[in-house]
Scaffold this active site. Structure first.
Site, mmCIF file in Angstrom:
data_model
loop_
_atom_site.group_PDB
_atom_site.id
_atom_site.type_symbol
_atom_site.label_atom_id
_atom_site.label_comp_id
_atom_site.label_asym_id
_atom_site.label_seq_id
_atom_site.Cartn_x
_atom_site.Cartn_y
_atom_site.Cartn_z
ATOM 1 C CG LEU A 78 12.110 -66.848 24.735
ATOM 2 C CD1 LEU A 78 12.751 -65.470 24.669
ATOM 3 C CD2 LEU A 78 12.440 -67.647 23.480
ATOM 4 C CB THR A 114 11.713 -64.481 34.121
ATOM 5 O OG1 THR A 114 10.953 -65.310 33.238
ATOM 6 C CG2 THR A 114 10.792 -63.815 35.123
ATOM 7 C CG HIS A 120 4.589 -64.308 23.372
ATOM 8 N ND1 HIS A 120 5.736 -64.470 22.624
ATOM 9 C CD2 HIS A 120 3.865 -65.438 23.220
ATOM 10 C CE1 HIS A 120 5.698 -65.666 22.051
ATOM 11 N NE2 HIS A 120 4.578 -66.271 22.389
HETATM 12 C C1 GRF Z 1 3.905 -58.335 18.008
HETATM 13 O O1 GRF Z 1 3.072 -59.338 17.537
HETATM 14 C C2 GRF Z 1 4.368 -58.648 19.400
HETATM 15 O O2 GRF Z 1 3.450 -59.380 20.132
HETATM 16 C C3 GRF Z 1 5.591 -59.488 19.152
HETATM 17 O O3 GRF Z 1 6.180 -58.949 18.000
HETATM 18 C C4 GRF Z 1 5.208 -58.263 17.242
HETATM 19 C C5 GRF Z 1 5.715 -56.872 17.093
HETATM 20 O O4 GRF Z 1 4.872 -56.077 16.288
HETATM 21 N N1 GRF Z 1 6.451 -59.504 20.302
HETATM 22 P P1 GRF Z 1 5.062 -54.504 16.313
HETATM 23 O O5 GRF Z 1 6.511 -54.231 15.940
HETATM 24 O O6 GRF Z 1 4.729 -54.013 17.672
HETATM 25 O O7 GRF Z 1 4.121 -53.991 15.267
#
Ligand code: GRF
Length: 212
Positions: A140, A137, A105
């Site tokens: 979210l 979990t 995230h």
């Molecule tokens: C990333 O910033 C990730 O943290 C988030 O969505 C984005 C996905 O980027 N969950 P990618 O598809 O991995 O380039």
């Protein structure tokens, strides 16, 4: 045989960082909820099996999650890594994979769950931003935290510059978290993750103020 399933919906740059690292993994399968995901092409270039489960082909979230789980279970993966997977998963799905479903995230959780984290970091005037790898979990963006990387928010930062610098850190910490898991070095106590035999430099990947 140690197997990893990576779930994507778009660009797939985190998926690529996992494919580059690929520590102690015999088999990787990439599943996309979006047939047009750029990451599918990237995965094929790594000669990894790709599968599309188009969420638009299912009447509701439950039906999509059931199809997804059936597909995943056929591979008996040790770990399922969400990498830019843009579907909210049902509680039942999440519980089925409890302890082996990871996500990355783009914020320092528990700050800024949800979408638009870089814009919100700027709006809030946050001075330290970053990214988090955590177990998933039902709530979210709230599961036990495996590893985080921090960066400073600089005076001239825009949403784009922040996103770029955070993404660089994502590509470092996600492969590390997956490697720890595949090497059985992660222990979970209630909501806390302990990593066995980790050195300081493995954990602190970035110290705010040391570089831009
Ligand atoms: C990333 O910033 C990730 O943290 C988030 O969505 C984005 C996905 O980027 N969950 P990618 O598809 O991995 O380039």
């Amino acid at each position: 045989m140690e197997s990893l399933v990576i779930l994507i919906s778009g660009r797939g740059s985190n998926m690529q960082s996992l494919l580059e690292a690929r520590a102690r993994i015999d088999r990787v399968t990439v599943i996309s909820s979006n047939p047009d995901a750029v990451g599918l092409e990237t995965a094929r270039n790594y000669e990894v099996e790709t599968i599309v489960i188009d969420h638009r082909s299912y009447p509701d979230r439950q039906a999509f999650d059931t199809a997804l789980a059936e597909c995943i279970d056929a591979y008996q993966p040790k770990l399922i890594a969400l990498a830019g997977f843009m579907r909210i998963l049902s509680d039942h799905f999440v519980q089925h994979y409890q302890g082996r479903l990871m996500n990355i995230h783009p914020s320092l959780l528990p700050a800024l769950p949800g979408l638009g984290t870089h814009a919100r970091a700027l709006q809030e005037g946050i001075k330290i931003h970053g990214c988090t790898v955590h177990f998933v979990t039902p709530q979210l963006d709230h599961g036990p935290i495996v590893i985080q990387a921090a960066i400073p928010v600089l005076p001239r930062d825009t949403e784009e510059t922040l996103a770029t610098r955070v993404l660089q850190q994502e590509h470092l910490i996600y492969p590390q978290a997956v490697r720890w898991f595949m090497e059985d070095r992660i222990i979970m106590n209630e909501n806390h993750v302990e990593v066995l035999d980790s050195s300081i430099c493995e954990i602190t990947l970035y110290s705010p103020g040391l570089s831009e």
